[in-house]
Design a protein around this motif. Sequence first.
Motif, PDB file in Angstrom:
ATOM      1  N   ARG A 188      60.097  -4.065 -44.030  1.00  0.00           N
ATOM      2  CA  ARG A 188      60.840  -3.387 -42.989  1.00  0.00           C
ATOM      3  C   ARG A 188      61.847  -4.379 -42.401  1.00  0.00           C
ATOM      4  O   ARG A 188      61.543  -5.541 -42.222  1.00  0.00           O
ATOM      5  N   THR A 189      63.038  -3.906 -42.113  1.00  0.00           N
ATOM      6  CA  THR A 189      64.091  -4.789 -41.604  1.00  0.00           C
ATOM      7  C   THR A 189      64.409  -4.456 -40.143  1.00  0.00           C
ATOM      8  O   THR A 189      63.996  -3.410 -39.626  1.00  0.00           O
ATOM      9  N   ALA A 190      65.191  -5.309 -39.518  1.00  0.00           N
ATOM     10  CA  ALA A 190      65.663  -5.037 -38.158  1.00  0.00           C
ATOM     11  C   ALA A 190      66.477  -3.751 -38.139  1.00  0.00           C
ATOM     12  O   ALA A 190      66.384  -2.961 -37.191  1.00  0.00           O
ATOM     13  N   LEU A 191      67.252  -3.505 -39.183  1.00  0.00           N
ATOM     14  CA  LEU A 191      68.038  -2.277 -39.265  1.00  0.00           C
ATOM     15  C   LEU A 191      67.123  -1.053 -39.317  1.00  0.00           C
ATOM     16  O   LEU A 191      67.404  -0.034 -38.682  1.00  0.00           O
ATOM     17  N   ASP A 192      66.020  -1.140 -40.061  1.00  0.00           N
ATOM     18  CA  ASP A 192      65.061  -0.028 -40.098  1.00  0.00           C
ATOM     19  C   ASP A 192      64.522   0.255 -38.696  1.00  0.00           C
ATOM     20  O   ASP A 192      64.393   1.417 -38.280  1.00  0.00           O
ATOM     21  N   ILE A 193      64.191  -0.800 -37.972  1.00  0.00           N
ATOM     22  CA  ILE A 193      63.681  -0.658 -36.606  1.00  0.00           C
ATOM     23  C   ILE A 193      64.739  -0.013 -35.720  1.00  0.00           C
ATOM     24  O   ILE A 193      64.457   0.951 -34.993  1.00  0.00           O
ATOM     25  N   ASP A 194      65.957  -0.508 -35.784  1.00  0.00           N
ATOM     26  CA  ASP A 194      67.039   0.034 -34.959  1.00  0.00           C
ATOM     27  C   ASP A 194      67.322   1.499 -35.293  1.00  0.00           C
ATOM     28  O   ASP A 194      67.573   2.311 -34.390  1.00  0.00           O
ATOM     29  N   ARG A 195      67.270   1.844 -36.557  1.00  0.00           N
ATOM     30  CA  ARG A 195      67.495   3.244 -36.947  1.00  0.00           C
ATOM     31  C   ARG A 195      66.385   4.147 -36.419  1.00  0.00           C
ATOM     32  O   ARG A 195      66.650   5.272 -35.994  1.00  0.00           O
ATOM     33  N   ALA A 196      65.145   3.679 -36.462  1.00  0.00           N
ATOM     34  CA  ALA A 196      64.030   4.477 -35.947  1.00  0.00           C
ATOM     35  C   ALA A 196      64.200   4.732 -34.452  1.00  0.00           C
ATOM     36  O   ALA A 196      63.996   5.858 -33.970  1.00  0.00           O
ATOM     37  N   VAL A 197      64.589   3.712 -33.717  1.00  0.00           N
ATOM     38  CA  VAL A 197      64.831   3.876 -32.283  1.00  0.00           C
ATOM     39  C   VAL A 197      65.990   4.842 -32.070  1.00  0.00           C
ATOM     40  O   VAL A 197      65.934   5.724 -31.202  1.00  0.00           O
TER      41      VAL A 197
END
Length: 167
Positions: free
Chosen positions: A115-124
């Motif tokens: 999981r990447t920071a981008l994945d986290i940001d997209r989920a938020v």
Amino acid sequence: MQALVVAVITARGGSKGIPGKNMAGVAGKPLIAWTIEAALSSSTLSRVLVSTDSHEIAQVAVDCGAEVPFIRPAELATDDAPHIAVLEHAVQWLAEESPTLPDYLMTLQPTSPLRTALDIDRAVGIAEAHEAIAVVSVCETGHHPYLAKTITEEGTLKDFIRKDVES
């Protein structure tokens, strides 16, 4: 206004399947380090907390830049402890120690290190855009579950879905 999002990385010290898995080396660093690094690189997380019962995991988490404000109680670190109880414990700590509760609590498990920071940001972003109460990550499977196999106690493969059952 951007939502207040706190990540809780859940990392038990004990594991029957793969002993010490959260501390196991993966590409040169402990497994948990990958999740902490992605979380800290996220532009949407306000805090990154680690909930663990292990002082060793706690030290690695702090060394990687995460907060470990408490050691998880033993009763929340068993094989059958519900994950929701671990998160409730973290929220209770936040309610007692923080002036503001988060709008969202993001659970990040160390066993998903890709999981990447981008994945986290997209989920938020999805949660905010849809005013969702929850967002769960999924991925496409490479094949139909009908083709999946399990390993028996004897070490042989068997069909995950019994094909000899008549309807």
